[in-house]
Design a protein around this motif. Structure first.
Motif, PDB file in Angstrom:
ATOM      1  N   LEU A   1      -1.118   5.627  10.969  1.00 49.05           N
ATOM      2  CA  LEU A   1      -2.445   5.554  10.351  1.00 49.05           C
ATOM      3  C   LEU A   1      -2.326   5.232   8.868  1.00 49.05           C
ATOM      4  O   LEU A   1      -3.065   4.405   8.328  1.00 49.05           O
ATOM      5  N   GLY A   2      -1.361   5.880   8.179  1.00 48.78           N
ATOM      6  CA  GLY A   2      -1.156   5.596   6.766  1.00 48.78           C
ATOM      7  C   GLY A   2      -0.741   4.166   6.532  1.00 48.78           C
ATOM      8  O   GLY A   2      -1.182   3.525   5.560  1.00 48.78           O
ATOM      9  N   GLY A   3       0.122   3.626   7.415  1.00 47.88           N
ATOM     10  CA  GLY A   3       0.536   2.246   7.271  1.00 47.88           C
ATOM     11  C   GLY A   3      -0.635   1.285   7.375  1.00 47.88           C
ATOM     12  O   GLY A   3      -0.707   0.283   6.655  1.00 47.88           O
ATOM     13  N   ILE A   4      -1.563   1.599   8.283  1.00 50.69           N
ATOM     14  CA  ILE A   4      -2.745   0.754   8.450  1.00 50.69           C
ATOM     15  C   ILE A   4      -3.689   0.895   7.263  1.00 50.69           C
ATOM     16  O   ILE A   4      -4.123  -0.098   6.660  1.00 50.69           O
ATOM     17  N   LEU A   5      -4.016   2.154   6.905  1.00 48.23           N
ATOM     18  CA  LEU A   5      -4.993   2.381   5.841  1.00 48.23           C
ATOM     19  C   LEU A   5      -4.442   2.017   4.459  1.00 48.23           C
ATOM     20  O   LEU A   5      -5.068   1.276   3.694  1.00 48.23           O
ATOM     21  N   VAL A   6      -3.258   2.553   4.148  1.00 51.19           N
ATOM     22  CA  VAL A   6      -2.675   2.302   2.826  1.00 51.19           C
ATOM     23  C   VAL A   6      -2.233   0.855   2.703  1.00 51.19           C
ATOM     24  O   VAL A   6      -2.520   0.179   1.709  1.00 51.19           O
ATOM     25  N   GLY A   7      -1.513   0.369   3.737  1.00 52.26           N
ATOM     26  CA  GLY A   7      -1.064  -1.011   3.690  1.00 52.26           C
ATOM     27  C   GLY A   7      -2.226  -1.985   3.611  1.00 52.26           C
ATOM     28  O   GLY A   7      -2.232  -2.912   2.796  1.00 52.26           O
ATOM     29  N   GLY A   8      -3.226  -1.773   4.480  1.00 54.70           N
ATOM     30  CA  GLY A   8      -4.385  -2.655   4.457  1.00 54.70           C
ATOM     31  C   GLY A   8      -5.148  -2.574   3.151  1.00 54.70           C
ATOM     32  O   GLY A   8      -5.603  -3.595   2.613  1.00 54.70           O
ATOM     33  N   GLY A   9      -5.292  -1.354   2.615  1.00 53.77           N
ATOM     34  CA  GLY A   9      -6.011  -1.188   1.346  1.00 53.77           C
ATOM     35  C   GLY A   9      -5.308  -1.859   0.187  1.00 53.77           C
ATOM     36  O   GLY A   9      -5.938  -2.543  -0.641  1.00 53.77           O
ATOM     37  N   ILE A  10      -3.998  -1.685   0.095  1.00 54.93           N
ATOM     38  CA  ILE A  10      -3.240  -2.300  -1.004  1.00 54.93           C
ATOM     39  C   ILE A  10      -3.239  -3.813  -0.872  1.00 54.93           C
ATOM     40  O   ILE A  10      -3.414  -4.540  -1.861  1.00 54.93           O
ATOM     41  N   ALA A  11      -3.055  -4.310   0.352  1.00 56.23           N
ATOM     42  CA  ALA A  11      -3.020  -5.756   0.553  1.00 56.23           C
ATOM     43  C   ALA A  11      -4.345  -6.411   0.185  1.00 56.23           C
ATOM     44  O   ALA A  11      -4.369  -7.488  -0.431  1.00 56.23           O
ATOM     45  N   SER A  12      -5.465  -5.778   0.551  1.00 53.00           N
ATOM     46  CA  SER A  12      -6.772  -6.383   0.289  1.00 53.00           C
ATOM     47  C   SER A  12      -7.181  -6.294  -1.175  1.00 53.00           C
ATOM     48  O   SER A  12      -7.959  -7.122  -1.656  1.00 53.00           O
ATOM     49  N   ARG A  13      -6.621  -5.319  -1.900  1.00 52.42           N
ATOM     50  CA  ARG A  13      -7.030  -5.125  -3.291  1.00 52.42           C
ATOM     51  C   ARG A  13      -6.016  -5.602  -4.316  1.00 52.42           C
ATOM     52  O   ARG A  13      -6.383  -5.979  -5.438  1.00 52.42           O
ATOM     53  N   PHE A  14      -4.731  -5.579  -3.968  1.00 48.42           N
ATOM     54  CA  PHE A  14      -3.703  -5.961  -4.930  1.00 48.42           C
ATOM     55  C   PHE A  14      -2.860  -7.147  -4.486  1.00 48.42           C
ATOM     56  O   PHE A  14      -2.377  -7.902  -5.314  1.00 48.42           O
ATOM     57  N   GLY A  15      -2.651  -7.290  -3.193  1.00 49.36           N
ATOM     58  CA  GLY A  15      -1.858  -8.412  -2.713  1.00 49.36           C
ATOM     59  C   GLY A  15      -0.830  -7.986  -1.686  1.00 49.36           C
ATOM     60  O   GLY A  15      -0.507  -6.805  -1.548  1.00 49.36           O
ATOM     61  N   PHE A  16      -0.306  -8.972  -0.958  1.00 47.46           N
ATOM     62  CA  PHE A  16       0.643  -8.687   0.109  1.00 47.46           C
ATOM     63  C   PHE A  16       1.973  -8.163  -0.414  1.00 47.46           C
ATOM     64  O   PHE A  16       2.556  -7.235   0.157  1.00 47.46           O
ATOM     65  N   PHE A  17       2.496  -8.744  -1.498  1.00 47.95           N
ATOM     66  CA  PHE A  17       3.797  -8.304  -1.990  1.00 47.95           C
ATOM     67  C   PHE A  17       3.767  -6.835  -2.382  1.00 47.95           C
ATOM     68  O   PHE A  17       4.700  -6.080  -2.094  1.00 47.95           O
ATOM     69  N   GLU A  18       2.703  -6.427  -3.063  1.00 47.78           N
ATOM     70  CA  GLU A  18       2.587  -5.024  -3.469  1.00 47.78           C
ATOM     71  C   GLU A  18       2.578  -4.098  -2.245  1.00 47.78           C
ATOM     72  O   GLU A  18       3.173  -3.016  -2.272  1.00 47.78           O
ATOM     73  N   ALA A  19       1.906  -4.542  -1.178  1.00 44.05           N
ATOM     74  CA  ALA A  19       1.866  -3.724   0.035  1.00 44.05           C
ATOM     75  C   ALA A  19       3.255  -3.607   0.662  1.00 44.05           C
ATOM     76  O   ALA A  19       3.674  -2.522   1.087  1.00 44.05           O
ATOM     77  N   PHE A  20       3.992  -4.704   0.728  1.00 42.24           N
ATOM     78  CA  PHE A  20       5.354  -4.665   1.274  1.00 42.24           C
ATOM     79  C   PHE A  20       6.247  -3.767   0.417  1.00 42.24           C
ATOM     80  O   PHE A  20       7.105  -3.039   0.937  1.00 42.24           O
ATOM     81  N   ALA A  21       6.073  -3.816  -0.896  1.00 38.38           N
ATOM     82  CA  ALA A  21       6.898  -3.007  -1.791  1.00 38.38           C
ATOM     83  C   ALA A  21       6.667  -1.511  -1.553  1.00 38.38           C
ATOM     84  O   ALA A  21       7.618  -0.712  -1.573  1.00 38.38           O
ATOM     85  N   VAL A  22       5.424  -1.118  -1.336  1.00 37.30           N
ATOM     86  CA  VAL A  22       5.117   0.290  -1.075  1.00 37.30           C
ATOM     87  C   VAL A  22       5.760   0.742   0.234  1.00 37.30           C
ATOM     88  O   VAL A  22       6.352   1.824   0.312  1.00 37.30           O
ATOM     89  N   ALA A  23       5.661  -0.078   1.275  1.00 40.57           N
ATOM     90  CA  ALA A  23       6.256   0.280   2.565  1.00 40.57           C
ATOM     91  C   ALA A  23       7.769   0.413   2.457  1.00 40.57           C
ATOM     92  O   ALA A  23       8.371   1.346   3.003  1.00 40.57           O
TER      93      ALA A  23
END
Length: 396
Positions: free
Chosen positions: A344-366
């Motif tokens: 659930l966190g991967g979906i919510l956090v990943g999706g939230g970061i990707a939509s607001r900051f960008g894909f690279f930032e989301a991959f970096a957090v994961a």
């Protein structure tokens, strides 16, 4: 112990993961068909609400099953409830009833039922003899194959209709109910009541180790499910069918290596596969985002799948090592709660970061989460398992 029992239980695990992943490659199209907007936020909501139900009901199924001393009837009930929920989603679209909010409610109900079939099938595998790593390897390969085949086949089903993945899911879960109904119930007779189980878990803080690793690993699974789908669609212009094949680059090796790596952990212990796999896996995740072409990204995904296969069965086997026979339902329920929270966190956090900051930032957090859990947990893991080659229980 019959090999047929292990195979049929693994089939249940496979079907639940397969049906879950069927909807991912074209989730934007499905959401639009169900009355929502085809955006990453709406897709996040549709995928996330199922995981929320997983979190809330996973331990409930395990504890009730332990207390009742039965597993099979609850697995059948979970499969039938999941079938009915998928059929209700289809009927809502065909009949023009309700809107996207109704779809989210039905998705939640589906998750509440199917987590019962999934979690208790794994618990029944834990109850079998034959070696904890081997049994969890069977569960792991079922999980991996379900995810590996679910994404590409789901992508092809979307080429037929946005509702085709739902039709397939309802049919397969109905088949699972029939398949499991005649299995012998080998639930241990010395299970504790719910209060004693929870007391025992509170006195086993070492279970937080596999729970934490399970959280991080499932976080990346949820992350790839939503962020990976939109990343490959947006960055490389892939269709739903092609996106499903891209996700299979990760899930195929992840599936095929689960069983041998689970058996390997029976021989060399759980520590090395978990630690080495987690660090390498985190590096591979960020490598996907840095890959300049789709071909190079696909190669890194394969490497990530190999490393993920090293972690998963060893982590689940560690839960089995630490929990007594009468605690396994609740222990696996707890593991699935953490895992579902991670997904659930991967979906919510990943999706939230990707939509607001960008894909690279989301991959970096994961990637940071996967590596960070090792840095935090390793000192405790070494104290709990001073000999890295040891297991808490000998293979049965």
């Amino acid at each position: 112990m019959s090999r047929t029992e292990r195979a049929r239980l693994a089939a249940v695990v496979f079907v639940v993961l397969f049906t879950q992943l069927l909807v991912y490659p074209g989730v934007d199209r499905l959401v639009e068909t169900l009355g929502g907007a085809p955006t990453i936020d709406a897709g996040t909501a549709f995928l996330g609400v199922q995981l929320l139900a997983f979190v809330l009901f996973s331990a409930v199924w395990g504890a009730v099953s332990d207390r009742a001393g039965r597993r099979v009837p609850f697995i059948v009930l979970g499969a039938i409830g999941g079938t009915a929920s998928y059929l209700a989603l289809i009927a809502a679209v065909v009949l023009g009833v309700g809107d996207f909010r109704l779809a989210l409610v039905l998705r939640f109900v589906e998750g509440a039922f199917t987590i019962g079939a999934f979690s208790l099938a794994i618990t029944m595998l834990m109850d079998l003899d034959g070696g904890h790593g081997k049994n969890m390897g069977a569960a792991g390969i079922a999980i991996g194959l379900g995810a590996a085949l679910g994404a590409p086949i789901g992508g092809q089903l979307y080429e037929i209709s946005a509702l085709a993945p739902l039709v397939a899911s309802a049919s397969l879960l109905a088949l699972v109910a029939v398949l499991v109904a005649t299995l012998p119930d080998r639930t241990p007779t010395d299970t504790d009541d719910l209060r004693r189980i929870l007391d025992g878990l509170r006195h086993r803080p070492e279970l937080l180790l596999p729970f934490g690793f399970g959280f991080a690993d499932r976080f990346t699974g949820g992350f790839f499910g939503i962020v990976g789908t939109f990343y490959f669609r947006d960055s490389f212009g892939l269709s739903p069918g092609e996106t499903g094949l891209a996700l299979a680059c990760f899930f195929a090796p992840f599936a095929l290596l689960q069983y041998p790596f689970g058996s390997l952990s029976d021989r060399i212990g759980r520590v090395v596969p978990i630690v080495a796999g987690s660090v390498g896996y985190g590096l591979a995740i960020i490598g996907v985002a840095l890959a300049p072409t789709f071909l190079s990204a696909a190669v890194v995904l394969v490497i990530a799948g190999v490393l993920g296969a090293l972690i998963a069965p060893a982590t689940m086997a560690l839960v089995t090592d630490m929990a007594g026979p009468g605690e396994r339902g609740a222990a696996m329920g707890g593991f699935n709660i953490f895992g579902s929270l991670g997904f659930l966190g991967g979906i919510l956090v990943g999706g939230g970061i990707a939509s607001r900051f960008g894909f690279f930032e989301a991959f970096a957090v994961a990637a940071a989460l996967e590596i960070g859990i090792v840095l935090v947990a390793l000192p405790v893991l070494v104290r709990v398992v001073p000999d890295p080659t040891s297991t808490f229980g000998t293979p049965e």
